[in-house]
Design an enzyme around this catalytic site. Structure first.
Site, PDB file in Angstrom:
ATOM      1  CG  HIS A  67     -16.083  20.546  19.476  1.00 19.39           C
ATOM      2  ND1 HIS A  67     -15.105  19.579  19.556  1.00 19.39           N
ATOM      3  CD2 HIS A  67     -15.819  21.436  20.462  1.00 19.39           C
ATOM      4  CE1 HIS A  67     -14.280  19.873  20.547  1.00 19.39           C
ATOM      5  NE2 HIS A  67     -14.687  20.984  21.116  1.00 19.39           N
ATOM      6  CG  ASP A 111     -13.815  18.412  15.913  1.00 28.69           C
ATOM      7  OD1 ASP A 111     -14.698  18.932  16.637  1.00 28.69           O
ATOM      8  OD2 ASP A 111     -12.897  19.090  15.411  1.00 28.69           O
ATOM      9  CG  ASP A 145     -12.200  20.119  24.042  1.00 31.57           C
ATOM     10  OD1 ASP A 145     -13.253  20.608  23.598  1.00 31.57           O
ATOM     11  OD2 ASP A 145     -11.066  20.384  23.602  1.00 31.57           O
ATOM     12  CG  HIS A 159      -6.593  19.994  23.647  1.00 33.81           C
ATOM     13  ND1 HIS A 159      -6.219  20.938  22.704  1.00 33.81           N
ATOM     14  CD2 HIS A 159      -7.952  19.946  23.587  1.00 33.81           C
ATOM     15  CE1 HIS A 159      -7.303  21.442  22.116  1.00 33.81           C
ATOM     16  NE2 HIS A 159      -8.359  20.841  22.645  1.00 33.81           N
ATOM     17  CD  GLU A 215     -13.607  23.826  18.992  1.00 31.39           C
ATOM     18  OE1 GLU A 215     -13.352  24.863  19.658  1.00 31.39           O
ATOM     19  OE2 GLU A 215     -12.979  22.750  19.144  1.00 31.39           O
ATOM     20  CD  GLU A 216     -10.646  20.251  19.773  1.00 31.48           C
ATOM     21  OE1 GLU A 216      -9.801  21.168  19.702  1.00 31.48           O
ATOM     22  OE2 GLU A 216     -11.166  19.902  20.852  1.00 31.48           O
TER      23      GLU A 216
END
Length: 441
Positions: A92, A94, A124, A406, A158-159
């Site tokens: 993804h 984002d 990520d 994250h 996605e996030e």
């Protein structure tokens, strides 16, 4: 053929550097941060366009947007006579927000220290975006005679699902993924190199408790919403773990933990420390392994609250009670509790371990790094459960690091990403070798 691919360090780092340079504008946490995924897409198009069909190359490149500045990208390598489809998606465009004050490096600029590549999105998932782009570039350059079509799908949004109908959810609704039902879908947004074979269903719950304000020296005249919230959560958790204990299937899928129901946030009415708060709100999540029903769980949780309400007359903490009798100053007061669920639950997944898609990934991983240790965790992946439920043969893989997911000082390593390219290449070769058996004549 494809198993001989080697990650081009200079080109990979060059693209990743440009993507990380955009990550400040790819942060996704509405309303404060709404990403502009097209800022990443433009860099992918720059490197892919020379190999696109419009420039007489083999790649079919399609920029698909449902919301302005928030595009998805499909890149297809389909040699003449190709039959059948393999999709690699989930990477993804984002990222989650980053606070520069808590990082040792600028999160919005790629920093290289040895094998480690630091920056928001390296694990990520911009590191995987660059990896998947490199795979498609090398297919375009080397033109291996694959007997099936390989499609890379880079997705937006996605996030955070707050704003719907932007990314993979719309691709699914619009039928853009239908052709992959007859092949396999590899979701490239995981970590630790080994195949990820299970995820949990996740839903967010909120418990609102209304009590009665009073002076702390007179607890019998008030209803302490904070104490009541603590008792309610304790009761709900006890009942949850009775009804959703560790499931035998979790051992087969090597889940790190069983299902959980827990509070993660709490707030209450503002006031002095000597005041009993008249309202408290507790929020948390349920993470349910895919062997249980999320709808049944919702029903059970509401039932626990109703059970608990019937016990209010019997509960107390010292002189604190949850029902106050009528007095000259006021009438009878009984506490109120309300349990609600926020947003749509993510569905859990147990991958098909008997499928070729898994076996090829499992074998390829073992061949490249010497072992394959499939694992499951109770994290959720948006849309993966929907795809599995809709009949897609979905498998999950990724080459980032869970320790920095994250988190501050996020990084990926070039070595793991290089192994990732080798693994994906070997998977494609295994499909090619079994083409007739899988896709027919």
């Amino acid at each position: 053929m494809v198993s001989t691919l080697e990650l081009n360090r200079e080109r990979y780092i060059s693209l990743l550097s440009r993507l990380i340079g955009e990550s400040e504008f790819l942060q996704n946490n509405p309303p404060n941060y709404i990403p502009q995924e097209d800022r990443a897409v433009k860099h992918l198009l720059e490197v892919l366009r020379p190999h696109s069909q419009e420039c007489s190359g083999p790649l079919r490149v399609e920029h698909i947007s449902y919301v302005e500045q928030r595009g998805n990208l499909m890149v297809e390598y389909s040699p003449d006579g190709a039959k059948g489809h393999i999709a690699i998606m989930g990477s993804h465009l984002d990222v989650v927000p980053a606070n520069p004050l808590t990082w040792n490096w600028d999160p919005f600029k790629l920093t290289i220290e040895g094998d480690r590549l630091y920056g928001r999105g390296t694990t990520d998932c911009l590191g995987h975006v660059a990896l998947l782009t490199e795979l498609m570039l090398q297919l375009a350059e080397k033109k291996p005679p694959l007997l099936f079509t390989v499609t890379a799908i880079f997705i937006a949004s996605e996030e955070n699902p707050t704003i719907p109908n932007v990314g993979a959810d719309m691709l699914l609704k619009q039928g853009r993924l239908d052709r992959f039902k007859q092949g396999a879908v590899y979701w490239l947004d995981s970590c630790e190199t080994h195949p990820r074979i299970g995820t949990a269903a996740v839903m967010i719950w909120s418990l609102k408790v209304i009590g009665k304000r009073a002076h702390s020296s007179l607890p019998h005249r008030g209803i302490n919403s904070l104490e009541l919230a603590m008792d309610a959560v304790e009761y709900i958790q006890k009942r949850f773990y009775q009804d959703f204990p560790p499931h035998p299937g979790e051992k087969d899928y090597n889940f790190a933990t069983p299902s959980t129901m827990k509070p993660t946030q709490v707030c209450c009415a503002e006031g002095n420390v000597n005041e009993i708060p008249d309202w408290t709100k507790v929020k948390g999540d349920v993470r349910l392994t895919p062997f249980y029903s999320i709808e049944e769980c919702k029903t059970k949780l509401q039932g626990y609250i109703e059970e608990f309400k019937k016990k209010l007359d019997q509960l107390c903490r010292g002189p604190s009670k949850y029902k106050v009798s009528a007095s000259k100053e006021s009438g009878e007061c009984v506490a109120h509790l309300e349990l609600t669920f926020e947003g749509q639950a993510f569905k859990g997944v147990a991958c098909d371990l008997q499928s070729r898609a898994f076996q090829y990934l499992h074998e390829a991983t073992k061949e490249v790094i010497g072992e394959s240790l499939p694992f499951s965790i109770c994290g959720a992946m948006p849309l993966v459960g929907d795809l599995k439920e809709a009949g897609y043969n979905i498998q999950m893989c990724g080459y980032g690091h869970s320790s920095v997911y994250h988190g501050d000082n996020e990084y990926c390593t070039f070595g793991c990403m290089a192994n990732g390219l080798k693994i994906l290449g070997r998977v494609l070769d295994k499909y090619n070798a079994s083409y007739e058996e899988i896709f027919g004549h």
